[in-house]
Design an enzyme around this catalytic site. Structure first.
Site, PDB file in Angstrom:
ATOM      1  N   ASP A 218      -1.979  -0.716  -3.011  1.00 42.06           N
ATOM      2  CA  ASP A 218      -1.192   0.037  -2.050  1.00 42.06           C
ATOM      3  C   ASP A 218      -1.682   1.480  -1.917  1.00 42.06           C
ATOM      4  O   ASP A 218      -1.914   2.164  -2.922  1.00 42.06           O
ATOM      5  CB  ASP A 218       0.271   0.035  -2.493  1.00 42.06           C
ATOM      6  CG  ASP A 218       1.164   0.857  -1.607  1.00 42.06           C
ATOM      7  OD1 ASP A 218       1.338   0.489  -0.437  1.00 42.06           O
ATOM      8  OD2 ASP A 218       1.687   1.898  -2.084  1.00 42.06           O
TER       9      ASP A 218
ATOM     10  N   GLU B  56      -5.379  -0.865   0.784  1.00 42.79           N
ATOM     11  CA  GLU B  56      -4.756  -0.130   1.885  1.00 42.79           C
ATOM     12  C   GLU B  56      -5.223   1.306   1.722  1.00 42.79           C
ATOM     13  O   GLU B  56      -4.981   1.926   0.680  1.00 42.79           O
ATOM     14  CB  GLU B  56      -3.233  -0.188   1.831  1.00 42.79           C
ATOM     15  CG  GLU B  56      -2.604   0.584   2.986  1.00 42.79           C
ATOM     16  CD  GLU B  56      -1.129   0.869   2.806  1.00 42.79           C
ATOM     17  OE1 GLU B  56      -0.446   1.103   3.811  1.00 42.79           O
ATOM     18  OE2 GLU B  56      -0.648   0.893   1.654  1.00 42.79           O
TER      19      GLU B  56
END
EC number: 3.2.1.141
Length: 582
Positions: free
Chosen positions: A260, A293
Site C-alpha cells: 500500500d 501502489e
C-alpha cells in the site's frame, strides 16, 4: 505429505516444543522489560545487544502474554500472531504455526501473465469462512488471483484494514489464523492464487505502542498523511517489515503481496532491497508476485526481478473522467482525458516526469511491457473514497459499462475487478471504522465531512463511518437479472483473455493508439506474432472510422452486426470491438 509451515524470525515468540517458549522484543528506548502471562507467570527479560530483550518461559500454546515496561505500561507483542479476543491493547497469544496441515502443499503458484485479480474486503463477505465459500464462484468466472484488503489486527469489529497496528496478527473479527490458512489452502485447490494487501507506510492511531519503547520505528524528520514516516532505514525496523512479508508468503502460503502507498515510505532503495530479499528467501520453486501502489510512478522499481507490477491509477483516472465527466479533486489533473488515456494505453503511465499539482511526477515507462501495470475500473479507494461510495454501475449506463469492461479485460495489461463488479452490484462501498475511542470516532466523522464539503455535488452529511449501518450498506448485493447477464458477460471476456491475450502480455508492445472522437479511440499492440486492436466507443453516438480493420481480421469480441458496421467505417456507440490481425 501434508505439513505445517512456520516462518522463523527474531521478533515475537518461538515455541521450543518442551512446554517452554522463547520471547524476544526490540525495545532500544528501555533499560528493563518484563514479561507477564495470563497464567500468572511473570519474569524479567534479559537485555541483549542493540536494544533486544529475551526470555524463555514455562508457557505453551494458548497462553496469553504481554510486555511490561519499567514505567508500568503493559503492551502487546508487536509481532503478535494472534490477539486475545481481538483486543489490540490486550494479551498476545502463543500459537502453534505448525498445527495447520496444508492439503495442497504442493501448490507452486501461477505465472504472472495468467493473473486476473479480484479485490475484496474480507469483513464485507463474512470473514475468512465467508470468503472461502465465494471462491468456487470466482474460479468459475476465470479469476486467477483473489486479493484481500488488509487483515492485520485493528481496533473494533470493522475497518477497511488500513488502521492495523499489529501487522502479524490476522484480525480476530474475521476468524482465526488457521481459518485464514484454510481460505488460502482452499483457493489453491481451486487453482486460485491469493494476494494480501499489506501496509508498510504507517500504523493505525489506536493500539500502536511502538513509540513508547522503540522510537526508531518513526522518522520524525519525514511526515506522511498519517504522521511521522516509518524509519525503514534502521535495520531492525526495515527487517521487521521484510519478515512480515516473508511471514505471509511462507507461513500462510500467500502467492503475492500488494504494498500500500509506498510513496509514503519514501525509500525506493529499501523497497528494491525488500523485493530482492523476499525473492531470494522464497526461492525459484514457488511463483510469488509483488505489486506496488505508488503515486510516484517509479518505473525503475518494476521488473521480473523486483516488483511485478504497479496499480495504474493513471489509466483509471483518465478513463473515469472520460466515462463520467467528473473533474473535481485529483480528476482535475486528467482533463482533457483522452490524451492521458491514450498515453497510458501506449506507455503505461500518463505522468512520466511531468508536473502534477506543482510537483514533478513519474519516470519514463514506455519501455515496459503492459504486464507491469495493473489496470482497473474500480477498486476500494476509487469507490470508497467517494462521499457516498457510489459505484460506476450507478454513474454509467450498462452498455457503456460493458464496453469499458471489454477494454479492461481484453487489453494486454493485468486486469483487476472489485468485489461485486462481476454482477453489476449497485450497492455502495463506503468508508467504515469502529474505533472504541469516542475522540477518534469524532475525528474520523468530522474529517470525512471536511474532505468533501468543497465538492460541488456535496449536499449534506455523508454516512457516518462509525455506524454499523455504514458497514452493512457496503456488503455487495447481487441484482438477479442484470447481475446474471453481467456475470456471463465477464466470464466470456475472461475466457477470451486467457485463450488469446494472457499468454503474450510479457512480450506485448504498443503499436499505437489514437482518438476517433471525443469519447472514442483505438489501441493496438503486438501480441504473439499478431496484432491486437481494440476499437472503443464510450460515447452515445456512432463514430466514423477512416481505416477500419482488414477483411481478414479475426474478431475476438463484438456481435456480427457491430463488426459489419465497423467494416463499413462506422463504430457503434457504447461498444468495444476486438480483433487479431496477422
Amino acid at each position: 505429505m501434508n505439513r505445517g509451515h512456520a516462518h522463523a524470525m527474531p521478533y515475537g515468540f518461538k515455541p521450543l516444543g518442551d512446554g517452554r517458549t522463547r520471547f524476544r522484543l526490540w525495545a532500544p528506548d528501555r533499560d528493563a522489560i518484563s514479561i507477564e502471562c495470563d497464567n500468572g507467570h511473570s519474569a524479567p527479560m534479559r537485555a541483549l545487544d542493540d536494544g533486544w530483550f529475551e526470555c524463555v518461559c514455562p508457557v505453551d500454546v494458548g497462553t496469553g502474554y504481554r510486555f511490561r515496561l519499567e514505567n508500568g505500561l503493559a503492551v502487546p507483542d508487536p509481532a503478535s500472531r494472534r490477539q486475545r479476543d481481538g483486543d489490540v491493547h490486550g494479551y498476545s497469544v502463543v500459537t502453534d504455526p505448525l498445527a495447520y496441515r496444508w492439503q495442497h502443499d504442493g501448490w507452486k503458484g501461477r505465472p504472472w501473465r495468467e493473473t486476473v485479480i479480484y479485490e475484496l474486503h474480507v469483513g464485507a463477505l463474512g470473514g475468512f469462512h465467508g470468503v472461502e465459500m465465494v471462491l468456487p464462484h470466482l474460479a468459475s468466472l476465470g479469476i486467477t488471483a483473489v486479493e484481500l484488503m488488509p487483515v492485520a489486527e485493528f481496533p473494533g469489529e470493522r475497518n477497511w484494514g488500513y488502521d492495523g497496528v499489529l501487522p502479524f496478527a490476522p484480525a480476530a473479527a474475521y476468524g482465526s489464523p488457521d481459518d485464514l490458512k484454510s481460505l488460502v489452502d482452499t483457493a489453491h485447490g481451486l487453482g486460485l492464487m491469493v494476494f494480501l494487501d499489506v501496509v508498510y507506510n504507517h500504523f493505525g492511531p489506536d493500539g500502536n505502542y511502538l513509540g513508547a519503547y522503540a522510537s526508531p520505528f518513526f522518522d520524525e524528520a519525514t511526515h506522511t498523511p498519517w504522521g511521522a514516516a516509518l524509519g525503514v532505514a534502521t535495520p531492525q525496523v526495515g527487517d521487521y517489515f521484510v519478515h512480515n512479508a516473508l511471514y505471509w508468503l511462507d507461513e500462510f502460503r500467500f502467492d503475492g503481496l500488494r504494498l500500500d502507498a509506498v510513496h509514503a515510505i519514501g525509500n525506493p532503495g529499501w523497497l528494491a532491497a525488500l523485493a530482492g530479499r523476499v525473492r531470494a528467501a522464497i526461492g525459484p520453486e514457488r511463483q510469488i508476485h509483488l505489486v506496488l501502489e505508488n503515486e510516484a510512478n517509479q518505473a525503475h522499481l518494476l521488473g521480473r526481478d523486483r516488483f511485478d507490477a504497479q496499480w495504474n491509477d493513471d489509466f483509471h483516472n483518465a478513463l473515469h473522467v472520460l466515462l463520467t465527466g467528473e473533474q473535481e479533486g485529483y480528476y482535475a489533473h486528467y482533463r482533457p482525458p483522452m490524451e492521458k488515456l491514450l498515453r497510458s494505453l501506449r506507455e503505461g503511465f500518463a505522468f512520466q516526469g511531468e508536473t502534477m499539482g506543482g510537483r514533478r511526477r513519474g519516470e519514463s515507462s514506455g519501455d515496459l511491457p503492459p504486464a507491469r501495470f495493473v489496470n482497473f475500473l474500480q477498486n476500494h479507494d476509487q469507490v470508497g473514497n467517494r462521499a457516498f461510495g457510489d459505484r460506476l454501475s450507478i454513474l454509467v449506463d450498462a452498455e457503456t459499462m460493458e464496453a469499458a469492461l471489454a477494454l479492461l479485460l481484453l487489453g494486454p495489461f493485468v486486469p483487476m475487478l472489485f468485489m461485486g463488479e462481476e454482477w453489476a452490484s449497485r450497492t455502495p462501498f463506503l468508508f467504515f471504522t469502529d474505533f472504541p475511542d469516542e475522540r477518534l470516532r469524532a475525528a474520523v466523522r468530522e474529517g470525512r465531512r471536511r474532505e468533501f464539503e468543497s465538492f460541488a455535488g456535496f449536499a449534506g452529511d455523508i454516512p457516518d463511518p462509525n455506524e454499523y449501518e455504514t458497514f452493512t450498506a457496503s456488503i455487495p448485493v447481487r441484482h438477479d437479472a442484470a447481475g446474471e447477464r453481467r456475470r456471463v458477460f465477464v466470464r466470456e471476456l475472461i475466457a477470451l483473455r486467457h485463450k488469446h491475450v494472457a499468454p503474450h502480455i510479457e512480450e506485448a508492445r504498443s503499436l499505437g493508439a489514437g482518438a476517433l472522437g471525443e469519447r472514442a479511440f483505438f489501441a493496438s499492440w503486438s501480441l504473439g506474432g499478431a496484432s491486437l486492436t481494440l476499437y472503443v466507443n464510450l460515447g452515445d453516438a456512432d463514430i466514423a472510422v477512416d481505416r477500419p480493420p482488414s477483411p481478414s481480421a479475426a474478431w475476438l469480441h463484438g456481435d456480427a452486426a457491430d463488426v459489419a458496421s465497423l467494416s463499413r467505417g462506422l463504430l457503434p456507440a457504447r461498444r468495444t470491438l476486438a480483433c487479431l490481425e496477422s
